[in-house]
Design an enzyme around this catalytic site. Structure first.
Site, mmCIF file in Angstrom:
data_model
loop_
_atom_site.group_PDB
_atom_site.id
_atom_site.type_symbol
_atom_site.label_atom_id
_atom_site.label_comp_id
_atom_site.label_asym_id
_atom_site.label_seq_id
_atom_site.Cartn_x
_atom_site.Cartn_y
_atom_site.Cartn_z
ATOM 1 N N ASP A 1 -1.215 2.343 -0.716
ATOM 2 C CA ASP A 1 -0.893 1.371 -1.751
ATOM 3 C C ASP A 1 -1.250 -0.003 -1.169
ATOM 4 O O ASP A 1 -1.596 -0.140 0.010
ATOM 5 C CB ASP A 1 0.588 1.465 -2.121
ATOM 6 C CG ASP A 1 0.879 0.946 -3.532
ATOM 7 O OD1 ASP A 1 0.009 0.260 -4.111
ATOM 8 O OD2 ASP A 1 1.979 1.224 -4.051
ATOM 9 N N HIS B 1 6.926 -4.173 -4.178
ATOM 10 C CA HIS B 1 6.112 -5.381 -4.181
ATOM 11 C C HIS B 1 6.857 -6.544 -3.506
ATOM 12 O O HIS B 1 6.234 -7.420 -2.917
ATOM 13 C CB HIS B 1 5.745 -5.793 -5.607
ATOM 14 C CG HIS B 1 4.786 -4.861 -6.281
ATOM 15 N ND1 HIS B 1 5.202 -3.717 -6.918
ATOM 16 C CD2 HIS B 1 3.434 -4.906 -6.414
ATOM 17 C CE1 HIS B 1 4.147 -3.100 -7.422
ATOM 18 N NE2 HIS B 1 3.061 -3.796 -7.125
#
Length: 358
Positions: free
Chosen positions: A257, A187
């Site tokens: 993702d 992230h």
């Protein structure tokens, strides 16, 4: 069939005119829900019904695994255990653990389906590698993983998938070929796993080979494995086509993702735009591209990405795929009208599954 590769989000708890315009676009094939889109079951069910009236074929998704990754936690939703609890149960009673895993999948899927959600991005197939202190090497995965043993992960994940299937929901294994061996969080940074392909296939990627003919969807990791490819797995034709599809025999949908994550914005040393990230993922072999949290504010990133993909199609830079379109549609529940919540609460199979949870 229209190849509609984009999965986007919305900012609030009901559709705005901008949401309707974006979700109606023929290049948008799905939307993902977050906790900010949730007030309660009645509101969520009304929201998903709004979406289906607009686009019956739109895939409504959520990250809802159990443990710390569970978007809906109130108003009757069961607090599911982290998947590590199933791995711990396996060490005491492997047969009961498989039954409990199937029950987890059934409860998870039936509650979401009762509120109109089509697909949860679960189960996690990453291995729970230990660090030098004996904890999880990857904090972002941690107790989301079933176990350190790929064989245990495979059996428990297959049981969860079976429970989801019984509830009328497909499943998505993640994060191929494995995120559990790196400490960095994709992230916020770009993780690198320096192991050789042979080691990765023997351990982390093994569940994908054993489940290659049964997995409905796979989500690749935003991790670089430099001894295999300089690109993150989700942008790598070698990983997605040569290894996942050809060598491991996977025939289902490949869904990126979140492409707004920091690790997805850097390809071979270049910083790329969301549109370029989508195009790179589709060129590598992904069927759908997930773009999260970009509807907040005025949603300009979402609009720019939709427009950028449309221009790429018109210029011939990207061409739709009938096979990808079919894989997306295959993830929709076979019966759109799910069992209503009040009926589910009295259903014998659901009550039995609740009793089996660890």
């Amino acid at each position: 069939m229209q190849h509609a590769p984009l999965i986007i989000d919305i900012a609030g708890t009901a559709l705005t005119s901008d949401d309707r315009r974006r979700l109606a676009h023929p290049l948008v094939g799905g939307m993902i829900l977050f906790a900010r889109n949730w007030v309660g079951r009645t509101q969520l069910t009304a929201l998903t019904a709004q979406i289906k009236r607009l686009r019956p074929d739109l895939l409504i998704c959520v990250d809802h695994e159990g443990g710390r990754v569970q978007r809906f936690r109130t108003d009757g939703f069961t607090h599911l255990p982290p998947m590590r609890a199933l791995g711990q149960l396996w060490m005491r009673d492997a047969m009961r653990a498989q039954d409990a895993a199937s029950a987890c999948g059934y409860v998870l899927g039936s509650e979401l389906r009762a509120c109109g959600v089509d697909l949860s991005f679960a189960p996690v197939l990453d291995l729970d590698w230990a660090d030098a202190q004996g904890g999880s090497r990857s904090s972002v995965i941690g107790d989301r993983a079933f176990h350190a043993d790929a064989r245990v992960v495979t059996m428990l994940a297959k049981s969860v998938a079976h429970g989801l299937l019984r509830a009328g929901m497909a499943h998505c294994g993640k994060h191929f070929p494995g995120h559990g061996g790196v400490a960095a969080d994709s992230h916020t940074e770009l993780p690198r796993d320096t192991r050789a392909l042979k080691a990765l296939l023997k351990d982390d990627a093994a569940p994908y080979g054993w489940l290659g003919s049964t997995l409905a969807a796979v989500m690749p990791a935003h991790v670089v494995y430099p001894r295999v490819d300089a690109r993150p797995a989700g942008f790598s034709a070698r990983w997605l086509q040569a290894i996942l599809r050809q060598r491991l025999g996977f025939g289902g949908a490949i869904i990126t993702d979140d492409l707004s994550m920091k690790a997805a914005r850097h390809i071979e040393g270049r910083t790329v735009s969301p549109t370029d990230a989508v195009l790179a993922a589709l060129a590598a072999g992904c069927d759908m591209a997930l773009l999260c949290n970009q509807s907040l504010g005025n949603g300009q990133v979402v609009d720019d990405t939709i427009d950028g993909l449309a221009r790429a199609q018109l210029s011939g830079q990207w061409q739709p795929s009938e096979a990808s379109a079919a894989r997306r549609l295959a993830l929709l529940p076979p019966i759109q009208q799910a069992q209503p919540w009040d009926d589910l609460m009295r259903d014998a199979a659901y009550l039995r599954a609740l009793a089996l949870l660890p």
